[in-house]
Design a protein around this motif. Structure first.
Motif, PDB file in Angstrom:
ATOM      1  N   ARG A 146       8.949  -3.691 -19.014  1.00 44.71           N
ATOM      2  CA  ARG A 146       9.761  -4.756 -19.589  1.00 44.71           C
ATOM      3  C   ARG A 146       9.390  -6.108 -18.965  1.00 44.71           C
ATOM      4  O   ARG A 146       8.991  -6.166 -17.806  1.00 44.71           O
ATOM      5  CB  ARG A 146      11.253  -4.468 -19.343  1.00 44.71           C
ATOM      6  CG  ARG A 146      11.750  -3.183 -19.994  1.00 44.71           C
ATOM      7  CD  ARG A 146      11.755  -3.295 -21.513  1.00 44.71           C
ATOM      8  NE  ARG A 146      12.191  -2.073 -22.176  1.00 44.71           N
ATOM      9  CZ  ARG A 146      11.374  -1.138 -22.660  1.00 44.71           C
ATOM     10  NH1 ARG A 146      10.053  -1.297 -22.529  1.00 44.71           N
ATOM     11  NH2 ARG A 146      11.840  -0.064 -23.250  1.00 44.71           N
ATOM     12  N   PRO A 147       9.534  -7.187 -19.732  1.00 44.74           N
ATOM     13  CA  PRO A 147       9.261  -8.510 -19.161  1.00 44.74           C
ATOM     14  C   PRO A 147      10.028  -8.731 -17.862  1.00 44.74           C
ATOM     15  O   PRO A 147      11.216  -8.401 -17.766  1.00 44.74           O
ATOM     16  CB  PRO A 147       9.730  -9.470 -20.263  1.00 44.74           C
ATOM     17  CG  PRO A 147       9.553  -8.686 -21.530  1.00 44.74           C
ATOM     18  CD  PRO A 147       9.917  -7.266 -21.156  1.00 44.74           C
ATOM     19  N   GLY A 148       9.339  -9.269 -16.884  1.00 41.95           N
ATOM     20  CA  GLY A 148       9.930  -9.474 -15.567  1.00 41.95           C
ATOM     21  C   GLY A 148       9.524  -8.428 -14.557  1.00 41.95           C
ATOM     22  O   GLY A 148       9.622  -8.649 -13.341  1.00 41.95           O
ATOM     23  N   ASP A 149       9.094  -7.249 -15.040  1.00 42.03           N
ATOM     24  CA  ASP A 149       8.630  -6.203 -14.126  1.00 42.03           C
ATOM     25  C   ASP A 149       7.407  -6.686 -13.340  1.00 42.03           C
ATOM     26  O   ASP A 149       6.656  -7.566 -13.785  1.00 42.03           O
ATOM     27  CB  ASP A 149       8.232  -4.936 -14.897  1.00 42.03           C
ATOM     28  CG  ASP A 149       9.426  -4.150 -15.405  1.00 42.03           C
ATOM     29  OD1 ASP A 149      10.569  -4.519 -15.087  1.00 42.03           O
ATOM     30  OD2 ASP A 149       9.196  -3.155 -16.131  1.00 42.03           O
ATOM     31  N   VAL A 150       7.183  -6.076 -12.196  1.00 43.96           N
ATOM     32  CA  VAL A 150       5.956  -6.325 -11.438  1.00 43.96           C
ATOM     33  C   VAL A 150       4.982  -5.183 -11.707  1.00 43.96           C
ATOM     34  O   VAL A 150       5.392  -4.058 -12.019  1.00 43.96           O
ATOM     35  CB  VAL A 150       6.221  -6.453  -9.924  1.00 43.96           C
ATOM     36  CG1 VAL A 150       7.125  -7.645  -9.646  1.00 43.96           C
ATOM     37  CG2 VAL A 150       6.823  -5.179  -9.356  1.00 43.96           C
ATOM     38  N   VAL A 151       3.697  -5.480 -11.595  1.00 46.62           N
ATOM     39  CA  VAL A 151       2.633  -4.502 -11.825  1.00 46.62           C
ATOM     40  C   VAL A 151       1.977  -4.199 -10.489  1.00 46.62           C
ATOM     41  O   VAL A 151       1.613  -5.120  -9.739  1.00 46.62           O
ATOM     42  CB  VAL A 151       1.577  -5.042 -12.810  1.00 46.62           C
ATOM     43  CG1 VAL A 151       0.497  -4.005 -13.067  1.00 46.62           C
ATOM     44  CG2 VAL A 151       2.235  -5.462 -14.124  1.00 46.62           C
ATOM     45  N   ALA A 152       1.826  -2.913 -10.178  1.00 45.31           N
ATOM     46  CA  ALA A 152       1.240  -2.526  -8.900  1.00 45.31           C
ATOM     47  C   ALA A 152       0.282  -1.364  -9.090  1.00 45.31           C
ATOM     48  O   ALA A 152       0.371  -0.616 -10.071  1.00 45.31           O
ATOM     49  CB  ALA A 152       2.335  -2.144  -7.901  1.00 45.31           C
ATOM     50  N   VAL A 153      -0.648  -1.222  -8.137  1.00 44.64           N
ATOM     51  CA  VAL A 153      -1.650  -0.149  -8.192  1.00 44.64           C
ATOM     52  C   VAL A 153      -1.645   0.626  -6.888  1.00 44.64           C
ATOM     53  O   VAL A 153      -1.272   0.103  -5.835  1.00 44.64           O
ATOM     54  CB  VAL A 153      -3.064  -0.693  -8.481  1.00 44.64           C
ATOM     55  CG1 VAL A 153      -3.133  -1.307  -9.872  1.00 44.64           C
ATOM     56  CG2 VAL A 153      -3.494  -1.710  -7.420  1.00 44.64           C
ATOM     57  N   ARG A 154      -2.088   1.854  -7.004  1.00 41.55           N
ATOM     58  CA  ARG A 154      -2.172   2.750  -5.836  1.00 41.55           C
ATOM     59  C   ARG A 154      -3.467   3.529  -5.942  1.00 41.55           C
ATOM     60  O   ARG A 154      -3.750   4.149  -6.978  1.00 41.55           O
ATOM     61  CB  ARG A 154      -0.982   3.703  -5.838  1.00 41.55           C
ATOM     62  CG  ARG A 154      -1.062   4.865  -4.864  1.00 41.55           C
ATOM     63  CD  ARG A 154      -0.526   4.474  -3.513  1.00 41.55           C
ATOM     64  NE  ARG A 154      -0.002   5.612  -2.786  1.00 41.55           N
ATOM     65  CZ  ARG A 154      -0.731   6.391  -1.959  1.00 41.55           C
ATOM     66  NH1 ARG A 154      -2.023   6.166  -1.784  1.00 41.55           N
ATOM     67  NH2 ARG A 154      -0.133   7.395  -1.331  1.00 41.55           N
ATOM     68  N   GLY A 155      -4.308   3.495  -4.906  1.00 43.60           N
ATOM     69  CA  GLY A 155      -5.567   4.230  -4.905  1.00 43.60           C
ATOM     70  C   GLY A 155      -6.767   3.301  -5.012  1.00 43.60           C
ATOM     71  O   GLY A 155      -6.655   2.090  -5.154  1.00 43.60           O
ATOM     72  N   ARG A 156      -7.958   3.906  -4.949  1.00 44.01           N
ATOM     73  CA  ARG A 156      -9.195   3.131  -5.000  1.00 44.01           C
ATOM     74  C   ARG A 156      -9.457   2.610  -6.408  1.00 44.01           C
ATOM     75  O   ARG A 156      -9.215   3.312  -7.392  1.00 44.01           O
ATOM     76  CB  ARG A 156     -10.391   3.992  -4.577  1.00 44.01           C
ATOM     77  CG  ARG A 156     -10.283   4.574  -3.191  1.00 44.01           C
ATOM     78  CD  ARG A 156     -11.524   5.309  -2.770  1.00 44.01           C
ATOM     79  NE  ARG A 156     -11.915   6.387  -3.682  1.00 44.01           N
ATOM     80  CZ  ARG A 156     -12.727   7.392  -3.343  1.00 44.01           C
ATOM     81  NH1 ARG A 156     -13.227   7.443  -2.121  1.00 44.01           N
ATOM     82  NH2 ARG A 156     -13.044   8.326  -4.220  1.00 44.01           N
ATOM     83  N   LEU A 157      -9.994   1.414  -6.507  1.00 44.39           N
ATOM     84  CA  LEU A 157     -10.427   0.833  -7.768  1.00 44.39           C
ATOM     85  C   LEU A 157     -11.883   0.403  -7.651  1.00 44.39           C
ATOM     86  O   LEU A 157     -12.271  -0.228  -6.658  1.00 44.39           O
ATOM     87  CB  LEU A 157      -9.574  -0.386  -8.134  1.00 44.39           C
ATOM     88  CG  LEU A 157      -8.096  -0.155  -8.456  1.00 44.39           C
ATOM     89  CD1 LEU A 157      -7.380  -1.495  -8.576  1.00 44.39           C
ATOM     90  CD2 LEU A 157      -7.955   0.649  -9.745  1.00 44.39           C
ATOM     91  N   GLY A 158     -12.687   0.728  -8.640  1.00 42.33           N
ATOM     92  CA  GLY A 158     -14.060   0.249  -8.690  1.00 42.33           C
ATOM     93  C   GLY A 158     -15.077   1.016  -7.881  1.00 42.33           C
ATOM     94  O   GLY A 158     -16.275   0.804  -8.030  1.00 42.33           O
TER      95      GLY A 158
END
Length: 306
Positions: A155-167
């Protein structure tokens, strides 16, 4: 040891299944017409993937043990991405009859060890002769009474986060394609992903609104959340974790490279994601994915390239 063709179907199955230790969720494992898996929740999370020699792995780049771990990891990660606990794998294994039987055994060792890392086990499957090595893997999981974490809850206002290796896997593939032997860490990442299997539990416990497995590239996969949720995802490139080892193309690898099987989630604006997660952006009104306010780079994985 001989070849799998010399062993024959039933001797091969017997040899492979001896290497598999059923976990607590497998009530009846290999040896009957079908397996019996516990489903305490009353619902079963199910996913399936195909891995084909020459498309998803090369025998001159990856050994059987790594191929087995990769095949299991990419399916187990999909179960975790639904907020579920992996319970079992079913594996269809096809290979040329001239394949060494010890190669097949090492493949199943990899499958079994990756399952063990995720708390699951191989419950059964099938073997057949084919012109190239192919694996058809089905993973099952249990939600433990909770609702699934889908792609449609952001939903608008949420934050986006990642967990683990990228690339890392993409950088390793680029090294192998270019005939280079290192850095070894990146090549190992291409051969054997390391999904953080606790990510689903962590995301759920901190109120995640959406969750998915980053398998085809961060930008492309965040686009699935954006499409399903009817929102726009705004990524800040300065916040994307890009370790120095990824080299000068590190940001591009992190944004577009797949097969690391990291996880991306959205969390309510008043929620602090777990410390093991990195916030990389926000959810807004609109559509699609932007990076620093602009169209993102392209080049993500496609199973049907033109």
């Amino acid at each position: 040891m001989g070849t799998i063709g010399e062993l024959g179907e039933f001797a091969l199955i017997a040899r492979l299944t001896r290497r598999l230790a059923p976990g607590p969720d497998v009530r009846l494992g290999p040896g009957d017409d079908a397996a019996v898996i516990a489903a305490p929740d009353g619902r079963v999370v199910a996913t399936t993937d195909l891995l084909v020699e020459g498309r998803h792995f090369r025998l001159d780049w990856s050994g059987p043990y790594d191929i087995g771990r990769k095949a299991a990891a990419q399916n187990l990660a999909d179960v975790v991405a639904m907020g579920a606990r992996p319970t079992a794998l079913l594996v269809g294994f096809a290979a040329p009859p001239g394949t060494d039987s010890d190669w097949a055994e090492r493949l199943y060792d990899g499958l079994a060890d990756e399952c063990r890392a995720a708390g699951a086990s191989v419950a059964g499957g099938d073997v057949v002769a084919a012109p190239a090595v192919t694996l058809a893997v089905t993973a099952l999981g249990d939600l433990g009474g909770a609702a699934p974490l889908t792609r449609s809850g952001a939903r608008p206002g949420d934050v986006v986060a990642v967990r683990g290796r990228l690339g890392h896997a993409a950088a390793g593939l680029a090294l192998l394609t270019g005939g280079r032997a290192g850095p070894a860490e990146l090549i190992a990442a291409h051969r054997r992903p390391e999904p953080p299997y606790r990510a689903g539990e962590e995301a759920r416990s901190h109120g995640a609104t959406a969750l998915l497995d980053v398998s085809d590239g961060l930008v492309q996969d965040l686009g699935h959340i954006a499409d399903a949720s009817g929102v726009r995802i705004e990524v800040e490139s300065s916040r994307v974790p890009v370790p120095e080892i990824l080299g000068p193309d590190g940001l591009r690898h992190a944004l577009t490279g797949g097969e690391d099987h990291a996880f991306a989630a959205t969390f309510p604006p008043d929620t602090v994601p777990p410390p093991s997660w990195t916030v990389i952006g926000t959810v807004a009104e609109g559509a699609g994915v932007v990076v620093d306010g602009r169209e993102p780079p392209t080049g993500a994985w496609d199973h049907f390239p033109t």
